[in-house]
Design an enzyme around this catalytic site. Structure first.
Site, PDB file in Angstrom:
ATOM      1  N   ARG A  17       0.837  -1.199   0.000  1.00 44.81           N
ATOM      2  CA  ARG A  17       0.000   0.000   0.000  1.00 44.81           C
ATOM      3  C   ARG A  17       0.876   1.255   0.000  1.00 44.81           C
ATOM      4  O   ARG A  17       2.086   1.177   0.209  1.00 44.81           O
ATOM      5  CB  ARG A  17      -0.976  -0.023   1.186  1.00 44.81           C
ATOM      6  CG  ARG A  17      -0.325  -0.314   2.535  1.00 44.81           C
ATOM      7  CD  ARG A  17      -0.988   0.393   3.642  1.00 44.81           C
ATOM      8  NE  ARG A  17      -0.911   1.819   3.466  1.00 44.81           N
ATOM      9  CZ  ARG A  17       0.178   2.550   3.702  1.00 44.81           C
ATOM     10  NH1 ARG A  17       1.298   2.006   4.131  1.00 44.81           N
ATOM     11  NH2 ARG A  17       0.167   3.856   3.505  1.00 44.81           N
ATOM     12  N   ALA A  19       0.830   4.988  -2.378  1.00 45.88           N
ATOM     13  CA  ALA A  19       0.835   5.163  -3.834  1.00 45.88           C
ATOM     14  C   ALA A  19       2.184   4.847  -4.485  1.00 45.88           C
ATOM     15  O   ALA A  19       2.240   4.272  -5.579  1.00 45.88           O
ATOM     16  CB  ALA A  19       0.412   6.588  -4.161  1.00 45.88           C
ATOM     17  N   GLY A  20       3.275   5.204  -3.812  1.00 48.55           N
ATOM     18  CA  GLY A  20       4.596   4.949  -4.388  1.00 48.55           C
ATOM     19  C   GLY A  20       4.909   3.464  -4.433  1.00 48.55           C
ATOM     20  O   GLY A  20       5.357   2.927  -5.454  1.00 48.55           O
ATOM     21  N   ARG A  60      -6.570  -0.782  -7.576  1.00 43.92           N
ATOM     22  CA  ARG A  60      -6.948   0.365  -6.737  1.00 43.92           C
ATOM     23  C   ARG A  60      -7.167   1.565  -7.655  1.00 43.92           C
ATOM     24  O   ARG A  60      -6.259   1.958  -8.386  1.00 43.92           O
ATOM     25  CB  ARG A  60      -5.885   0.659  -5.674  1.00 43.92           C
ATOM     26  CG  ARG A  60      -5.794  -0.470  -4.642  1.00 43.92           C
ATOM     27  CD  ARG A  60      -5.137  -0.052  -3.361  1.00 43.92           C
ATOM     28  NE  ARG A  60      -6.004   0.795  -2.549  1.00 43.92           N
ATOM     29  CZ  ARG A  60      -5.587   1.412  -1.439  1.00 43.92           C
ATOM     30  NH1 ARG A  60      -4.331   1.293  -1.045  1.00 43.92           N
ATOM     31  NH2 ARG A  60      -6.415   2.145  -0.732  1.00 43.92           N
ATOM     32  N   CYS A 124      -1.895   9.548   7.941  1.00 42.37           N
ATOM     33  CA  CYS A 124      -1.757   8.244   7.280  1.00 42.37           C
ATOM     34  C   CYS A 124      -0.300   7.792   7.290  1.00 42.37           C
ATOM     35  O   CYS A 124       0.453   8.103   8.231  1.00 42.37           O
ATOM     36  CB  CYS A 124      -2.340   8.301   5.871  1.00 42.37           C
ATOM     37  SG  CYS A 124      -2.533   6.689   5.095  1.00 42.37           S
ATOM     38  N   ASP A 193      -1.966  10.584  -3.370  1.00 41.42           N
ATOM     39  CA  ASP A 193      -2.306   9.480  -4.276  1.00 41.42           C
ATOM     40  C   ASP A 193      -2.469  10.005  -5.685  1.00 41.42           C
ATOM     41  O   ASP A 193      -2.237   9.286  -6.651  1.00 41.42           O
ATOM     42  CB  ASP A 193      -3.571   8.771  -3.811  1.00 41.42           C
ATOM     43  CG  ASP A 193      -3.218   7.711  -2.797  1.00 41.42           C
ATOM     44  OD1 ASP A 193      -2.946   8.072  -1.642  1.00 41.42           O
ATOM     45  OD2 ASP A 193      -3.162   6.527  -3.186  1.00 41.42           O
ATOM     46  N   ASN A 203      -5.719  12.457  -1.428  1.00 39.99           N
ATOM     47  CA  ASN A 203      -4.909  11.691  -0.465  1.00 39.99           C
ATOM     48  C   ASN A 203      -5.845  11.046   0.556  1.00 39.99           C
ATOM     49  O   ASN A 203      -7.067  11.231   0.504  1.00 39.99           O
ATOM     50  CB  ASN A 203      -3.894  12.629   0.204  1.00 39.99           C
ATOM     51  CG  ASN A 203      -2.834  11.870   0.985  1.00 39.99           C
ATOM     52  OD1 ASN A 203      -2.253  10.901   0.483  1.00 39.99           O
ATOM     53  ND2 ASN A 203      -2.592  12.265   2.209  1.00 39.99           N
ATOM     54  N   LYS A 204      -5.263  10.293   1.476  1.00 37.11           N
ATOM     55  CA  LYS A 204      -6.044   9.552   2.466  1.00 37.11           C
ATOM     56  C   LYS A 204      -7.173  10.382   3.061  1.00 37.11           C
ATOM     57  O   LYS A 204      -6.959  11.555   3.400  1.00 37.11           O
ATOM     58  CB  LYS A 204      -5.097   9.059   3.568  1.00 37.11           C
ATOM     59  CG  LYS A 204      -5.734   8.261   4.683  1.00 37.11           C
ATOM     60  CD  LYS A 204      -6.524   7.066   4.191  1.00 37.11           C
ATOM     61  CE  LYS A 204      -5.740   6.116   3.326  1.00 37.11           C
ATOM     62  NZ  LYS A 204      -6.578   5.151   2.583  1.00 37.11           N
ATOM     63  N   LYS A 229       2.877  11.046  -9.560  1.00 41.21           N
ATOM     64  CA  LYS A 229       1.584  11.073  -8.868  1.00 41.21           C
ATOM     65  C   LYS A 229       0.664  12.165  -9.435  1.00 41.21           C
ATOM     66  O   LYS A 229      -0.425  12.389  -8.933  1.00 41.21           O
ATOM     67  CB  LYS A 229       1.798  11.272  -7.370  1.00 41.21           C
ATOM     68  CG  LYS A 229       2.662  10.158  -6.785  1.00 41.21           C
ATOM     69  CD  LYS A 229       2.376   9.834  -5.388  1.00 41.21           C
ATOM     70  CE  LYS A 229       3.271   8.741  -4.885  1.00 41.21           C
ATOM     71  NZ  LYS A 229       3.957   9.112  -3.658  1.00 41.21           N
TER      72      LYS A 229
HETATM   73  C1  RUB Z   1      -1.945   5.849   1.589  1.00 36.83           C
HETATM   74  C2  RUB Z   1      -1.953   7.335   1.431  1.00 36.83           C
HETATM   75  C3  RUB Z   1      -0.623   7.999   1.291  1.00 36.83           C
HETATM   76  C4  RUB Z   1      -0.303   8.149  -0.206  1.00 36.83           C
HETATM   77  C5  RUB Z   1       1.147   8.535  -0.427  1.00 36.83           C
HETATM   78  O1  RUB Z   1      -3.212   5.286   1.387  1.00 36.83           O
HETATM   79  O2  RUB Z   1      -2.980   7.970   1.337  1.00 36.83           O
HETATM   80  O3  RUB Z   1      -0.641   9.279   1.863  1.00 36.83           O
HETATM   81  O4  RUB Z   1      -0.543   6.931  -0.880  1.00 36.83           O
HETATM   82  O5  RUB Z   1       1.981   7.513   0.059  1.00 36.83           O
HETATM   83  P1  RUB Z   1      -3.381   3.692   1.445  1.00 36.83           P
HETATM   84  P2  RUB Z   1       3.503   7.372  -0.439  1.00 36.83           P
HETATM   85  O6  RUB Z   1      -2.847   3.224   2.758  1.00 36.83           O
HETATM   86  O7  RUB Z   1      -4.861   3.485   1.307  1.00 36.83           O
HETATM   87  O8  RUB Z   1      -2.614   3.104   0.277  1.00 36.83           O
HETATM   88  O9  RUB Z   1       4.133   8.697  -0.156  1.00 36.83           O
HETATM   89  O10 RUB Z   1       4.039   6.255   0.402  1.00 36.83           O
HETATM   90  O11 RUB Z   1       3.472   7.040  -1.885  1.00 36.83           O
END
Ligand code: RUB
Length: 308
Positions: A17, A19-20, A60, A124, A193, A203-204, A229
């Site tokens: 989980r 986005a990255g 997703r 998150c 996201d 985002n979350k 993103k």
């Molecule tokens: C995770 C979330 C994160 C973004 C960015 O949601 O909202 O803030 O995905 O994350 P979920 P990153 O838990 O539902 O995937 O910076 O790690 O890409």
């Protein structure tokens, strides 16, 4: 194919989980899949790649990093299967390398916006936001963090574990305490996201509440997000789908079944308009959200806008 289906399932169930991480897992899964495609005809090869890509993308719906990563990985100009395979392998390796470097770069760029003594609120679990926070701390800045629990999946617990492991003083709060605690905060940092053409941040769920509270208290809100993103399809006016997840994440199924007049709504993300965002930290620089159009044009390219 089984391996790719397993990765898709792990993304869907959120074992993988953020986005990255989703983007990296999808790119790697596609790379491993093309290694084992047996067909000799390029048309059949492309068809198989497209099928696999669509399985990954459907897992997703909100994180635009997923279709962007898949598109960056699968594109090729070859007319022979062997060349196409080689090109896709190179694309995946390049994407994975750049994604790792981007995290580091965002840390360096974002840390410049963090001052000694800052109290940072985050929501998150975002690897991008954490990269900024941990880099600032490693530079010797005396910072502390207020982290939200992030119901219903409680990704905030992953965040506090990581902050604790770095030795960063951290306070965990429930999501509803955000406004009450905002008076103690200097800067809010969240991940993304998706970022739309008009600079809105997806985002979350709960991010927009942080933004409202930060705005009211005149505190800065930074978003850390790799260029992959940003959402090219929003150039055509398309909206980002907000993922609705199962009621089970919020309430026990049996308890809910005993209350026939109650239903559960469980959106996983929400939207924060550009005017609530001070700066978006990417791997190529820190920009106001109004620059989203330029980022999409220069770093993703127009071919992406044809994507669904
Ligand atoms: C995770 C979330 C994160 C973004 C960015 O949601 O909202 O803030 O995905 O994350 P979920 P990153 O838990 O539902 O995937 O910076 O790690 O890409």
């Amino acid at each position: 194919m089984q391996q790719l289906l397993d990765t898709a399932e792990n993304i869907r169930t959120m074992e993988i989980r953020g986005a990255g991480r989703i983007a990296e897992a999808a790119s790697a899964a596609l790379r491993d899949y093309v290694l084992n495609i047996k067909v000799t005809n390029i048309k059949d090869f492309n068809k198989k790649v497209d099928e696999a890509a669509s399985i990954l993308i459907q897992t997703r719906p909100t994180a635009v990093s997923l279709p962007n990563a898949v598109q960056l990985t699968k594109r090729h100009t070859a007319t022979e299967v062997s060349e196409a395979r080689e090109e896709i392998l190179r694309n995946a390796d390049k994407f994975l390398e750049q994604a790792g470097q981007a995290l580091e770069k965002m840390g360096e760029i974002g840390a410049k916006r963090i001052r000694d003594g800052d109290v940072i609120m985050t929501h998150c679990n975002s690897h991008a936001a954490l990269s900024v926070i941990t880099t600032a701390f490693e530079q010797g800045k005396d910072i502390s963090v207020i982290a939200t629990e992030s119901r219903p999946r409680r990704q905030g617990l992953i965040t506090i574990k990581e902050l604790n492991d770095h030795g960063i003083p951290t306070t965990l709060i429930v999501d509803s305490a955000v406004r009450y605690c905002m008076k103690d905060v200097d800067t809010v940092i969240v991940g993304a996201d998706a970022i739309t053409i008009n600079g809105a941040l997806v985002n979350k769920v709960g991010t927009s509440q942080l933004a409202l509270a930060a705005n009211e208290a005149r505190k800065n809100l930074l978003c850390a997000a790799e260029t992959f993103k940003f959402s090219p399809k929003t150039i055509h006016g398309d909206l980002i789908d907000i993922e609705e997840r199962s009621p089970e994440e919020v309430i026990d199924t049996e308890v809910l079944a005993g209350m026939p007049n109650v239903k559960v709504k469980n959106p996983a993300f929400d939207i924060t308009p550009a005017e609530y965002i001070d700066m978006i930290i990417t791997e190529v620089g820190a920009f106001p959200p109004q620059m989203a159009y330029t980022i999409i044009k220069e770093h993703l390219g127009w071919e992406f806008t044809k994507m669904g």
